[in-house]
Design a protein around this motif. Structure first.
Motif, short mmCIF file in Angstrom:
data_model
loop_
_atom_site.label_atom_id
_atom_site.label_comp_id
_atom_site.label_asym_id
_atom_site.label_seq_id
_atom_site.Cartn_x
_atom_site.Cartn_y
_atom_site.Cartn_z
N GLY A 83 0.83 -1.20 0.00
CA GLY A 83 0.00 0.00 0.00
C GLY A 83 0.87 1.25 0.00
O GLY A 83 2.10 1.16 0.04
N ARG A 142 -0.07 4.62 8.61
CA ARG A 142 -1.28 4.14 7.96
C ARG A 142 -0.92 3.75 6.52
O ARG A 142 -0.30 4.54 5.80
N ASN A 162 -9.50 2.19 -1.02
CA ASN A 162 -10.16 2.86 0.10
C ASN A 162 -9.87 2.18 1.43
O ASN A 162 -10.43 2.54 2.45
N ASP A 163 -9.05 1.11 1.39
CA ASP A 163 -8.84 0.33 2.61
C ASP A 163 -7.52 0.70 3.27
O ASP A 163 -6.53 0.98 2.60
N GLU A 164 -7.55 0.62 4.60
CA GLU A 164 -6.37 1.03 5.36
C GLU A 164 -5.96 -0.02 6.38
O GLU A 164 -6.79 -0.76 6.90
N THR A 205 -3.16 -0.32 9.83
CA THR A 205 -2.21 0.40 10.68
C THR A 205 -0.95 -0.44 10.89
O THR A 205 -1.05 -1.65 11.12
N GLN A 260 -2.35 2.58 2.86
CA GLN A 260 -3.62 2.66 2.15
C GLN A 260 -3.55 1.90 0.83
O GLN A 260 -2.56 1.99 0.10
N GLU A 261 -4.62 1.16 0.57
CA GLU A 261 -4.73 0.47 -0.72
C GLU A 261 -6.16 0.71 -1.20
O GLU A 261 -7.11 0.19 -0.60
N SER A 319 -0.13 6.76 3.91
CA SER A 319 -0.99 7.95 3.86
C SER A 319 -0.76 8.83 5.07
O SER A 319 -1.19 9.98 5.10
N HIS A 320 -0.10 8.28 6.06
CA HIS A 320 0.03 9.03 7.30
C HIS A 320 1.13 8.36 8.11
O HIS A 320 1.24 7.14 8.12
#
Ligand code: ADP
Ligand code: MG
Length: 677
Positions: free
Chosen positions: A56, A74, A79-81, A83, A76-77, A59-60
């Motif tokens: 992914g 975080r 819309n899915d995340e 941690t 992201q792939e 994103s953060h």
């Protein structure tokens, strides 16, 4: 270690820590487990509990300070995340996980505070078209400072440069349905993705079976070779003269059981040989091993040779000393006592009698085998509870004097498979029958809530003229001895107050030896009615009038220990009772143990169940267990392989000694003390 590309000394040192000393050792350094980096799992499809690889975009990424300092990232792939969480991290990692980077992470998915997360995943930055791995990634046992990639590279190099010839002929492999050695090794180091990681990790895959078979075969071969070599060494021949042994037999208030007679014949026959006996005498607690040992001692003495009789604790050694004196003084034999706690003067007097040959029987603790103790003419060494001694002490034994015979005794009943594997280099005699006239011990499980009722039982037993043990357990904490001691002292006080009319004694490991011996003697003579003791009484104490044993906190004790302790009662004709006091809550494992001890009295069955619960290393004491040195095979699961290895070992030594030699060379080249247990 010499390799084409030079390995830096620091790496060599790390390898040595892993037991890798030669390049060939790398081949047998096999993966613990595998990571599957051959495909990606979409973040949308993740479930807690599985270990997977995901990809992914970061994103953060931030460092959080509550609840504790951690790096939270975080991934992201679509819309899915997911941690990613790191508790220990370096600035470089933080940089690697900068926002916008594409990351591949592999780790176990868990349900965390922020939803699904991976804690400490293995991460690397990739491009969208970075290819996936073609095979499962092996994860090797390693040590600090030696990374997986470095180790892996060394192993790959060894696989490419060392000829993986098979030590076993093709016909044999076919017969045993085993895969070739080279193929098996290559597969384990580099499995193709079609093989499930779980059959590899459970070691049930054919490649694993081959390696495990090889290992067991090497173990069996080496023990056989050891056994044969012993037959070439020289020991004094000590044939039965029967003057002393018969005199003792005639004096005994009992006759030997059939089982005792059988093992006595075996031992007597061994002593008459000109090569050293190394015999293990196995018998459940109370089966009567001591008299057999005394007879063996007498046969050596009849021939004018000295005997060293050794026990692991002072209490036990002293008890043997007293027993032997009782039996042997009338025959004109005065044993000498030697333990670490003797005063210097007494010790040197004892040493002098041993060195001059003035005494033919020395009894004591391992103090008998200090360098300063020189035997004049040592013919036989008897070691009680041999499994309680460490490897070092047993090695020292072997090297002392010019090759005495050895008789080792153990009350740890060992399941057959384990005996086959562990003791293949020893001859084993088993006393499989208890002396007659014993009433079976009744075992009761009683909750600590009913402690007061147990006090009443103790009172009743003592007032009826019997004696009682009250055992306090060893508590497994760092300052175990202190806690155990405290526990015993408090229990002693509690019982003394609750039962003022009884004479209550206390024995624990911290008492000076003389005091401990005095307490034990008082209990033995009947002067004390109730003995509160820590597990110092675990082995060998013999007070036939004791008919009740209470084991406090039985839920904390191991099966072997419970069985040994329970064996302290039921030695006379009186009906005996063992009360296992337990305190709630009782763990699953403890419950299983209590059930086994409650339902079984046969030590061999208990040991078999213990083996299932705990595994062989612990049963035998990991330090000295040849089994514990098996790296790959597990004798609980690989019983069939062990059986085959045994047969094949015999066949090879008989018909193809070259094959046997080559096989041993591969597996044992570096492990000379594999066997010196
Ligand atoms: P262990 O095998 O646990 O060391 P011991 O040698 O201490 O057992 O024997 C236990 C008890 O049984 C001792 O009191 C011993 O004198 C007694 N004993 C041994 N052999 C016999 C026998 N054949 N008949 C009756 N009692 C026996
Ligand atoms: Mg004993």
């Amino acid at each position: 270690m010499k390799t084409p590309d030079k390995i830096p000394p620091a790496t060599l040192a790390k390898l040595a820590k892993l037991g890798i000393h030669h390049r060939a050792d790398l081949l047998l350094h096999l993966p613990l487990r595998y990571e599957d980096e051959t495909h990606l799992t979409p973040i949308a499809a993740l479930d807690a509990g599985v270990t997977v690889q995901v990809q992914g975009v970061v994103s953060h990424c931030e460092v959080m300070y509550r609840p504790r300092r951690s790096l939270i990232c975080r991934l992201q792939e679509g819309n899915d995340e997911l941690t990613l969480r790191f508790l220990n991290f370096y600035p470089s990692q933080q940089k690697q996980l900068a926002v916008g980077k594409t990351i591949r992470a592999i780790g176990e998915v868990r349900m965390g505070y922020f939803g699904l997360e991976m804690v400490h995943p293995k991460c690397r930055a990739v491009d969208d078209d970075t290819p996936l791995q073609q095979s499962l990634t092996p994860i090797y046992p390693t040590t600090a400072g030696l990374s997986q990639p470095v180790l892996r590279k060394l192993i790959v190099n060894a696989l490419e440069n060392i000829a993986l010839t098979d030590t076993l002929p093709p016909a044999l492999l076919k017969k045993l349905q085993l895969t070739p050695f080279g193929d098996s090794l290559r597969l384990l180091h580099n499995p193709t993705p079609d093989i499930s990681a779980s059959t590899l990790e459970q070691r049930s895959h054919a490649a694993w079976r081959r390696i495990k078979f090889d290992e067991l075969l090497a173990q069996q071969l080496s023990m056989r070779v050891h056994h044969r070599e012993r037959n070439k060494r020289i020991a004094p021949t000590l044939p039965p003269q029967r003057n002393l042994t018969n005199a003792l037999l005639n004096k005994l208030p009992f006759t030997l059981t059939n089982a005792q007679q059988k093992v006595w014949r075996e031992i007597s026959g061994d002593l008459a040989q000109s090569h050293p006996m190394q015999r293990l005498l196995l018998g459940d607690v109370g089966s009567g091993k001591t008299i057999v040992a005394a007879l063996a001692a007498l046969q050596a003495i009849e021939n004018g040779y000295q005997v060293a009789f050794m026990a692991p604790t002072e209490i036990l050694a002293e008890q043997h000393f007293l027993k032997l004196r009782e039996w042997l003084v009338a025959l004109g034999i005065e044993p000498v006592w030697l333990s670490g706690s003797l005063k210097k003067k007494e010790k040197s007097a004892a040493a002098e009698r041993i060195a001059s040959g003035d005494t033919l029987l020395a009894v004591g603790t391992h103090a008998l085998f200090q360098a300063s103790i020189e035997f004049n003419k040592l013919g036989l060494v008897i070691v009680d509870e041999q499994h309680k001694f460490g490897v070092q002490q047993r090695l020292a034994l072997r090297n002392k004097g010019d090759e005495p015979h050895q008789l080792m005794m153990s009350a740890t009943p060992i399941p057959r498979t384990l005996a086959m594997s562990y003791y293949a280099d020893l001859d084993v005699s088993v006393i499989d029958e208890l002396p007659p006239g014993r009433t079976p011990i009744v075992t009761k499980l009683v909750s600590d809530a009913r402690r007061e009722e147990v006090f009443e039982r103790v009172r009743a037993a003592c007032l009826a003229g019997r004696q009682v043990y009250w055992v306090c357990p060893l508590i497994e904490e760092s300052d175990a001895m202190e806690v155990e001691l405290q526990n015993a002292i408090e229990t002693h006080q509690q019982l003394s107050e609750a039962l003022p009319e009884l004479k209550v004694g206390l024995a624990h490991g911290r008492l000076p030896p003389a005091e401990k011996a005095a307490v034990m003697a008082a209990f033995k003579s009947g002067a004390l009615q109730l003995l509160v003791a820590t597990t110092v009484i675990e082995v060998g104490v013999d007070v036939p009038n004791a008919s009740l044993m209470v084991i406090d906190h039985a839920e904390r004790m191991g099966l072997a220990q419970l069985h040994q302790l329970r064996g302290r009662v039921g030695r006379g004709a009186a009906e005996s009772l063992c009360v296992l006091l337990f305190q709630q809550p009782v763990s699953e494992l403890a419950r299983a143990r209590l059930k086994i001890i409650f339902e079984n009295s046969d030590g061999f069955i208990i040991a078999q169940q213990d083996l299932q619960l705990r595994g062989p290393g612990e049963l035998l004491g990991a330090r000295q267990s040849g089994v514990a040195m098996l790296r790959f095979a597990d004798i609980r699961e690989d019983e069939d392989l062990l059986e085959q290895a045994r047969q094949i070992a015999d066949e090879l030594l008989q018909n193809s000694p070259d094959v046997a030699r080559a096989h041993l060379q591969r597996w044992m080249a570096n492990k000379h003390d594999f066997l010196h247990v």
